[in-house]
Every structure is written in C-alpha cells, then in structure tokens.
Design a protein around this motif. Structure first.
Motif, PDB file in Angstrom:
ATOM      1  N   ALA A   8      39.626  32.684  41.719  1.00 26.21           N
ATOM      2  CA  ALA A   8      40.806  33.503  41.986  1.00 26.21           C
ATOM      3  C   ALA A   8      41.771  33.441  40.811  1.00 26.21           C
ATOM      4  O   ALA A   8      41.955  32.393  40.197  1.00 26.21           O
ATOM      5  N   LYS A   9      42.367  34.578  40.518  1.00 26.36           N
ATOM      6  CA  LYS A   9      43.417  34.678  39.512  1.00 26.36           C
ATOM      7  C   LYS A   9      44.519  35.560  40.092  1.00 26.36           C
ATOM      8  O   LYS A   9      44.283  36.734  40.397  1.00 26.36           O
ATOM      9  N   ASN A  10      45.708  34.995  40.249  1.00 26.91           N
ATOM     10  CA  ASN A  10      46.837  35.737  40.819  1.00 26.91           C
ATOM     11  C   ASN A  10      46.432  36.458  42.112  1.00 26.91           C
ATOM     12  O   ASN A  10      46.738  37.649  42.304  1.00 26.91           O
ATOM     13  N   SER A  11      45.794  35.718  42.991  1.00 28.43           N
ATOM     14  CA  SER A  11      45.168  36.344  44.163  1.00 28.43           C
ATOM     15  C   SER A  11      46.163  36.876  45.184  1.00 28.43           C
ATOM     16  O   SER A  11      45.794  37.697  46.034  1.00 28.43           O
ATOM     17  N   GLU A  12      47.441  36.440  45.128  1.00 30.56           N
ATOM     18  CA  GLU A  12      48.419  36.896  46.114  1.00 30.56           C
ATOM     19  C   GLU A  12      49.480  37.825  45.516  1.00 30.56           C
ATOM     20  O   GLU A  12      50.451  38.163  46.188  1.00 30.56           O
ATOM     21  N   LEU A  13      49.281  38.244  44.264  1.00 29.42           N
ATOM     22  CA  LEU A  13      50.189  39.215  43.661  1.00 29.42           C
ATOM     23  C   LEU A  13      49.765  40.623  44.052  1.00 29.42           C
ATOM     24  O   LEU A  13      48.579  40.946  44.075  1.00 29.42           O
ATOM     25  N   ARG A  14      50.764  41.469  44.343  1.00 27.76           N
ATOM     26  CA  ARG A  14      50.464  42.848  44.744  1.00 27.76           C
ATOM     27  C   ARG A  14      50.351  43.761  43.531  1.00 27.76           C
ATOM     28  O   ARG A  14      51.156  43.679  42.600  1.00 27.76           O
ATOM     29  N   PHE A  15      49.352  44.631  43.586  1.00 28.71           N
ATOM     30  CA  PHE A  15      49.153  45.627  42.541  1.00 28.71           C
ATOM     31  C   PHE A  15      48.812  46.968  43.182  1.00 28.71           C
ATOM     32  O   PHE A  15      48.315  47.019  44.316  1.00 28.71           O
ATOM     33  N   SER A  16      49.075  48.052  42.441  1.00 32.61           N
ATOM     34  CA  SER A  16      48.639  49.375  42.897  1.00 32.61           C
ATOM     35  C   SER A  16      47.114  49.393  42.958  1.00 32.61           C
ATOM     36  O   SER A  16      46.442  48.779  42.122  1.00 32.61           O
TER      37      SER A  16
END
Length: 346
Positions: free
Chosen positions: A119-127
């Motif tokens: 996992a890398k930045n698994s809880e950050l939201r992206f479009s």
C-alpha cells in the motif's frame, strides 16, 4: 241453644280445614332446601376434584410458556461451524522493498482474504476518472436485462465516445461493452438516462450502493467519471469495489474481452471496439478498467491471477499506469507467498 251448637260445628270444621292444609304443606318438600342439602353432601368430593384439575391447568400453562421460550432461544443461537471447515491459504510478504512508482497512491490486495500486501497512500482520496464506470456497470446490471432496449437521449458528449446518434436504440449488453472496453462516455450516459428517474436517480443509486458496501471514502457525481471534483475514492475502496465487480460473471466476461463488434438494434450501424487495457491477457491479467482525466491523472484497476490466486492491483494519479502496474505485478510474482494453516503443526 241451636245457635251455640251451630257455632261449635263451624269451629270444628275450620280447625279440620286448617289441619288438613298444614298436613298437605308438610307432605310437599322445600326444593331449595333439598338442593342445598345435596350440595353440602358432595361439596367435599367436588373440592377434591378441583384441586388436581387446577394443578393440571397450571402445569399445562407452564409447559406452553417454557416451549415458547425455548423456541425463541433456539432462534438466537449461532449454528456451530463444522469441524471439517476448510482453511484457505494466507498471503504474506517476507520483504518489503521500495518500489519505483510514479503513482501517488497504489495497493495490492489478495481477493479471497482481502489482505493488503502492498500500500502507498492507501487512504488518500483521488479523482477516479473512468473507473467510475465500474460502479455504473454494477448499478446497471442490477436493473437491466442484457436484451433491454435503450434509446440514445444525449448528443455531443465530452471525452471518449462512439458518436452514438440521438434517437438510436441499442441493446444494453452492447452498451455495456462500449462503456467498459473503449470507455465510451456516450454509452454510459445512455445507460444512466434510461434508468427510472433518469441520470440523477441513477447516480443516487450508485452512491447508495457505495454506502451499503461500506465504501465510505467514495462518492459519485456522474456515471462517466468526467467530474473530477465530485468523483473520488481511495485505492482501498476501489480495490474492494473491483473485488465485488469481478464476482459478477457478466462484468468479468465483458472486461476480459479484448475486442468486440456491436451494432444498433436495427443493425444499420456497426462499431468495432477495443479494450484500452494494454496489459489484458499478459502475465495473468484478466481485467478490469482504465481511467484518465486531467484532474485524476492515469488510473488503472487490474485483476490478475498468479499461482492460482487472484489479486487486485490499483494505481491512482499515475504518470504511467501500465508501467506502475507492471512493477506491482513483478512484486506479486517475486515477493508474495502463501502459508496453508492446515500444514502448521498443532
């Protein structure tokens, strides 16, 4: 003298009449007194009968109440697991190297166990760009039949399109291929516009599904993925969504297709379409969906089968989604192992 004798006769006659009347009254028994006497005779016997009868009714009531309570308790008891329950192999990674990824967020999950292996930045939201169409497809598959006839209602659609003609009609299954292979936005809008209540109701149903599936960091604003500000998710949610999507046999069959020819209902127009996923069919890749917008960057959701196990790989906000996914596929091949609980000494 005569008067005195006559008076005495009358007195004797009256006394005789009174005596006869009293005698008759004594001969007729008094009914109420007789009933009371009989009741008094059998009262003790009646009491002896009432005691066991009362006890029987009490025990009967207790039995019925007890049976009802046992029935309610049985409903709430959990069924025991059978002793022969199969234990599935559990994935693990012995070494976690630094991976050269351009993607700002990425994840690898084992589909069966939902264990996160990378996992890398698994809880950050992206479009999410056109990976929105995964949920568009699942929402549509819950409502339409494959031979449902849908009418094109919107023209001049932005982005990837097939130039579908307003008023033309297509079978739902053909629109599904058009939406998921070349990611045709006009096909996605046809599907949403023909839903009861139109496009707005369709998007509301997409969000309702996201909440029911506990995709709490996911939101949809349109069925195409063009609205970068309103269409967002995390790689964790997107991996979960992909896991559910490939359990749908129709969805899995469509996204594993490299190319397809579709036509309108009348057969007057024909479209040859191709899957945008360049990795499909290589290194065990079986699907799922690509996506690209200016705000989202490059997005790719991939299902891959390696060593008999299915993995979900997601990259978001990538500069080269296919290269990043290839790096993660190599990681699976080289670093992921499985331990079988049945092989462990007890």
């Amino acid at each position: 003298m005569k008067d005195s004798q006559s008076l005495n006769k009358k007195k004797k006659f009256i006394k005789k009449q009174v005596s006869n009347k009293q005698a008759k009254q004594e001969l007729v028994p008094k009914a109420p007194s007789k009933i009371i006497t009989v009741l008094r005779m059998y009262l003790q016997d009646l009491l002896l009968l009432l005691i066991p009868l009362s006890l029987f009714l009490i025990f009967l009531a207790i039995y019925v109440i007890n049976a009802q309570i046992e029935k309610e308790i049985a409903k709430q008891q959990l069924a025991p697991f059978p002793m022969e329950t199969q234990m599935n192999p559990y994935p693990f990674v012995q070494e976690m190297p630094l991976l050269p990824l351009s993607a700002q967020s990425a994840i690898i999950t084992d589909k069966d166990s939902q264990v996160v292996l990378f996992a890398k930045n698994s809880e950050l939201r992206f479009s999410m760009a056109s990976t929105v169409k995964i949920m568009t497809a699942l929402t549509a598959l819950d409502y339409y039949e494959k031979d449902s006839v849908l009418t094109v209602q919107t023209g001049n659609v932005e982005g990837s399109v097939l130039q579908l003609q307003v008023g033309d009609q297509f079978y739902f299954q053909d629109l599904l291929y058009a939406m998921l292979l070349p990611s045709a936005n006009d096909a996605a809008l046809v599907i949403a516009d023909n839903y009861p209540g139109g496009r707005e109701a369709f998007v509301a149903k997409m969000n309702e599904k996201a909440q029911s599936w506990h995709l709490n960091n996911t939101h949809f604003s349109d069925p195409t993925g063009l609205e970068d500000d309103g269409d967002y998710t995390t790689v964790t949610d997107l991996a979960r969504l992909a896991s559910m999507a490939i359990d749908n046999k129709t969805f899995a069959a469509v996204t594993s297709t490299k190319e397809k020819i579709i036509t309108n209902v009348s057969g007057t127009r024909q479209y040859q379409i191709q899957n945008l996923n360049k990795l499909l069919g290589t290194n065990g890749v079986t699907g799922i969906k690509t996506g690209t917008t200016e705000g989202a960057g490059e997005v790719l959701v991939t299902s891959v089968v390696a060593n008999g196990h299915t993995f979900i790989v997601v990259v978001m906000k990538s500069e080269d989604r296919f290269a990043d996914t290839g790096t993660l596929l190599n990681f699976i091949a080289q670093k992921v192992q499985f331990i079988n609980p049945n092989d462990i000494d007890r």
